[in-house]
Design an enzyme around this catalytic site. Structure first.
Site, mmCIF file in Angstrom:
data_model
loop_
_atom_site.group_PDB
_atom_site.id
_atom_site.type_symbol
_atom_site.label_atom_id
_atom_site.label_comp_id
_atom_site.label_asym_id
_atom_site.label_seq_id
_atom_site.Cartn_x
_atom_site.Cartn_y
_atom_site.Cartn_z
ATOM 1 N N ARG A 93 -33.640 17.368 35.253
ATOM 2 C CA ARG A 93 -33.881 16.744 33.955
ATOM 3 C C ARG A 93 -34.535 15.374 34.087
ATOM 4 N NH1 ARG A 93 -31.011 13.560 31.783
ATOM 5 N NH2 ARG A 93 -31.301 14.467 29.733
ATOM 6 N N CYS A 117 -26.701 19.492 30.476
ATOM 7 C CA CYS A 117 -26.179 19.951 31.760
ATOM 8 C C CYS A 117 -24.654 19.976 31.630
ATOM 9 C CB CYS A 117 -26.626 19.026 32.887
ATOM 10 S SG CYS A 117 -25.880 17.407 32.770
ATOM 11 N N ILE A 329 -19.160 7.460 28.552
ATOM 12 C CA ILE A 329 -20.614 7.660 28.591
ATOM 13 C C ILE A 329 -21.001 9.098 28.264
ATOM 14 C CG2 ILE A 329 -22.694 7.504 30.017
ATOM 15 C CD1 ILE A 329 -21.530 4.761 29.476
ATOM 16 N N ARG A 399 -27.937 17.673 45.716
ATOM 17 C CA ARG A 399 -28.907 16.921 44.903
ATOM 18 C C ARG A 399 -28.704 15.428 45.067
ATOM 19 N NH1 ARG A 399 -31.387 20.132 41.241
ATOM 20 N NH2 ARG A 399 -30.395 22.081 40.685
HETATM 21 C C1 EPZ Z 1 -28.806 8.108 34.482
HETATM 22 O O1 EPZ Z 1 -28.850 9.237 33.646
HETATM 23 C C2 EPZ Z 1 -28.387 8.633 35.855
HETATM 24 N N1 EPZ Z 1 -29.376 9.587 36.350
HETATM 25 C C3 EPZ Z 1 -27.014 9.300 35.758
HETATM 26 O O2 EPZ Z 1 -26.632 9.687 37.062
HETATM 27 C C4 EPZ Z 1 -26.006 8.269 35.235
HETATM 28 O O3 EPZ Z 1 -24.745 8.896 35.087
HETATM 29 C C5 EPZ Z 1 -26.485 7.729 33.881
HETATM 30 O O4 EPZ Z 1 -27.818 7.167 34.014
HETATM 31 C C6 EPZ Z 1 -25.562 6.637 33.342
HETATM 32 O O5 EPZ Z 1 -25.480 5.591 34.257
HETATM 33 C C7 EPZ Z 1 -30.533 9.117 36.879
HETATM 34 O O6 EPZ Z 1 -30.765 7.912 36.942
HETATM 35 C C8 EPZ Z 1 -31.501 10.134 37.382
HETATM 36 P P1 EPZ Z 1 -28.348 7.547 30.081
HETATM 37 P P2 EPZ Z 1 -29.500 9.098 32.151
HETATM 38 O O7 EPZ Z 1 -29.624 7.790 29.369
HETATM 39 O O8 EPZ Z 1 -30.585 8.109 32.187
HETATM 40 C C9 EPZ Z 1 -26.977 8.867 25.744
HETATM 41 C C10 EPZ Z 1 -25.791 11.121 38.685
HETATM 42 O O9 EPZ Z 1 -24.687 11.645 38.843
HETATM 43 N N2 EPZ Z 1 -28.406 8.978 25.418
HETATM 44 O O10 EPZ Z 1 -28.016 6.158 30.542
HETATM 45 O O11 EPZ Z 1 -29.794 10.464 31.671
HETATM 46 C C11 EPZ Z 1 -26.514 9.919 26.740
HETATM 47 O O12 EPZ Z 1 -26.165 11.112 26.069
HETATM 48 C C12 EPZ Z 1 -26.420 11.086 37.329
HETATM 49 O O13 EPZ Z 1 -26.466 10.575 39.597
HETATM 50 C C13 EPZ Z 1 -28.777 9.255 24.108
HETATM 51 O O14 EPZ Z 1 -27.933 9.423 23.242
HETATM 52 O O15 EPZ Z 1 -28.259 8.518 31.337
HETATM 53 C C14 EPZ Z 1 -25.310 9.251 27.355
HETATM 54 O O16 EPZ Z 1 -24.195 9.426 26.493
HETATM 55 C C15 EPZ Z 1 -25.548 11.773 36.279
HETATM 56 N N3 EPZ Z 1 -30.097 9.339 23.808
HETATM 57 C C16 EPZ Z 1 -25.672 7.772 27.356
HETATM 58 O O17 EPZ Z 1 -26.754 7.630 26.414
HETATM 59 C C17 EPZ Z 1 -31.082 9.149 24.760
HETATM 60 O O18 EPZ Z 1 -32.277 9.224 24.427
HETATM 61 C C18 EPZ Z 1 -26.144 7.247 28.697
HETATM 62 O O19 EPZ Z 1 -27.154 8.115 29.174
HETATM 63 C C19 EPZ Z 1 -30.678 8.866 26.091
HETATM 64 C C20 EPZ Z 1 -29.335 8.782 26.402
#
Ligand code: EPZ
Length: 431
Positions: A93, A117, A329, A399
């Site tokens: 993703r 996921c 989160i 991964r």
């Molecule tokens: C990044 O994911 C990391 N992945 C994740 O690591 C990590 O858990 C996460 O940040 C939080 O720190 C990578 O960097 C590749 P977010 P990301 O956007 O960017 C909501 C691992 O295990 N949200 O900060 O996808 C979302 O649903 C992975 O290494 C929206 O609502 O996370 C979540 O509740 C897992 N709308 C919160 O924000 C959006 O457009 C934080 O998600 C984007 C996000």
């Protein structure tokens, strides 16, 4: 599908070197699309997701040279492709991170809509709203996100409704080539976002406020090449530190910045660990003691990271006392609890909170990994359990953890990989 066989209890004792950060490598590789020069990126971890991102860049027309240490030299001068295909996006993703760079470079981008996921729905609405604020027209149809802009993106003052790491990274990359100044308020401050911003500035971007929740970007006409090494993986380091704490051992993790893990180190100290740190290393020693249960509440950096929650839940399951683990989160990131309870843990879930009653030990059982960090927590549980624990679906772990069984063996764990057949589940969405 490969499995990991862990004979417990196994004490973790020794020293290891930490690999490059997956969550820094992925956006930094994507940022190479922004440059018209050659970008050389070092310290990349040998992980499936990094390979997938390299494959995606290649399919977008980026010239790539990979050296024997998996250092990558990429040149995106002549890219014309602007579509990220479903086959690749569905396996990772984080492919969404090519959207901002493609939009900024080519004025258009078409990326398969990333699904959810195991840990949650993972929406990308905040990414898309940011691109619209920069002047793009964004549509979603037949499973694809299409973003186009007539001419250059225009700088804008963007307020993020939620702290999003990927959203901040995507919008930040797009804004580097926009016309005029952009400001991103309520930006994510994770060290991986800082690493990306530093790499972009090395390419000639003009970003200030790095490390704060207000990023100011003065757009430039084009970005040149650079030579950049990604930061070390603070979550890999944290995972090994917790494994040593849970098994009453000791460990020195090298090549990692202790400042990137301050909330985690504070919790390990609270759990009774003796912690010492240097510029680029962290040493933990339980001195043979059982850990003390610690309350956890995940939140954006610099608070306690959600990517360390499952590992601490495993440690709490064999700690002294009762603890609460609150996941704020992701809506479904306590799933590993059910597998741990099958190993004799005593954990109940109330909403987004796990209440963990520490027990003397766990009992080995066959368990199934569901996502990257849940897999790591099951390995930690297996190290603490009596008997042979078989962890299935460990492609999730591959991964995010480079050579995990070799590193664990070096630390005294009795763990080995049982090769299995490939299966279509392995195309499952990564986290
Ligand atoms: C990044 O994911 C990391 N992945 C994740 O690591 C990590 O858990 C996460 O940040 C939080 O720190 C990578 O960097 C590749 P977010 P990301 O956007 O960017 C909501 C691992 O295990 N949200 O900060 O996808 C979302 O649903 C992975 O290494 C929206 O609502 O996370 C979540 O509740 C897992 N709308 C919160 O924000 C959006 O457009 C934080 O998600 C984007 C996000």
């Amino acid at each position: 599908m490969d499995k990991l066989l862990i004979n417990g209890p196994s004490k973790i004792e020794g020293e290891i070197r930490i690999s490059g950060s997956k969550n820094s490598a992925l956006p930094i590789l994507a940022s190479g699309l922004l440059s018209k020069g050659s970008v050389r990126i070092g310290n990349l971890p040998h992980l499936n997701d990094v390979t997938t991102m390299i494959e995606l860049l290649s399919c977008l027309g980026v010239d790539l040279l990979i050296d024997e240490k998996l250092g990558v030299e990429l040149n995106a001068e002549k890219i014309t492709q602007f579509t990220a295909p479903y086959e690749l996006v569905k396996t990772m993703r984080a492919s969404i991170l090519v959207l901002g760079p493609l939009l900024a470079r080519l004025g258009k981008a078409r990326v398969s809509f990333p699904g959810g996921c195991a840990i949650g729905s993972r929406p990308v609405d905040l990414h898309l709203r940011g691109f619209e604020a920069l002047g793009a027209t964004v549509t979603v149809e037949s499973g694809f996100i299409e973003a186009v802009v007539d001419g250059r993106l225009k700088g804008a003052h963007i307020f993020m409704d939620k702290v999003t790491v990927g959203g901040t990274e995507n919008i930040l990359m797009a804004a580097t080539l926009a016309e005029g100044r952009s400001i991103i308020e309520n930006a994510a401050r994770e060290p991986e976002v800082v690493d990306l911003a530093n790499c972009l500035n090395a390419m000639g971007a003009k970003i200030s406020g790095i490390g704060t929740d207000k990023l100011i970007i003065d757009g430039v006409e084009e970005l040149h090449g650079c030579d950049y090494d990604v930061m070390s993986d603070r979550i890999e380091a944290g995972t090994f530190l917790v494994a040593a704490a849970a098994t009453r051992g000791w460990i020195k993790v090298k090549d990692v910045d202790p400042h990137s893990l301050e909330a985690v180190l504070a919790k390990l100290e609270e759990a009774g660990a003796k912690m010492t740190v240097g510029d680029d290393w962290i040493r933990l020693d339980m001195e043979g003691r059982k850990p003390i249960a610690v309350d956890i509440r995940t939140a954006p950096y610099p608070a306690f990271p959600t990517d360390m929650q499952a590992q601490f839940t495993a440690m709490n399951s064999v700690a002294t006392g009762v603890s609460t683990v609150v996941e704020t989160i992701f809506e479904n990131r306590l799933i590993q609890v059910h597998e741990m309870n099958r190993m004799g843990a005593n954990i109940r879930i109330e909403g987004n909170t796990a209440i963990v009653e520490g027990c003397e030990t766990l009992t080995a059982a066959p368990v199934m990994a569901s996502d990257l960090r849940a897999s790591a927590s099951l390995v930690i549980a297996g190290l603490c359990a009596n008997g042979a624990t078989l962890v299935d679906r460990i492609y999730h772990i591959d991964r995010g953890y480079e050579c995990i069984e070799e590193k664990m063996q070096l630390l005294g764990a009795s763990i080995r990989r049982i090769p299995g057949r490939l299966s279509n589940e392995q195309s499952e969405q990564s986290s």
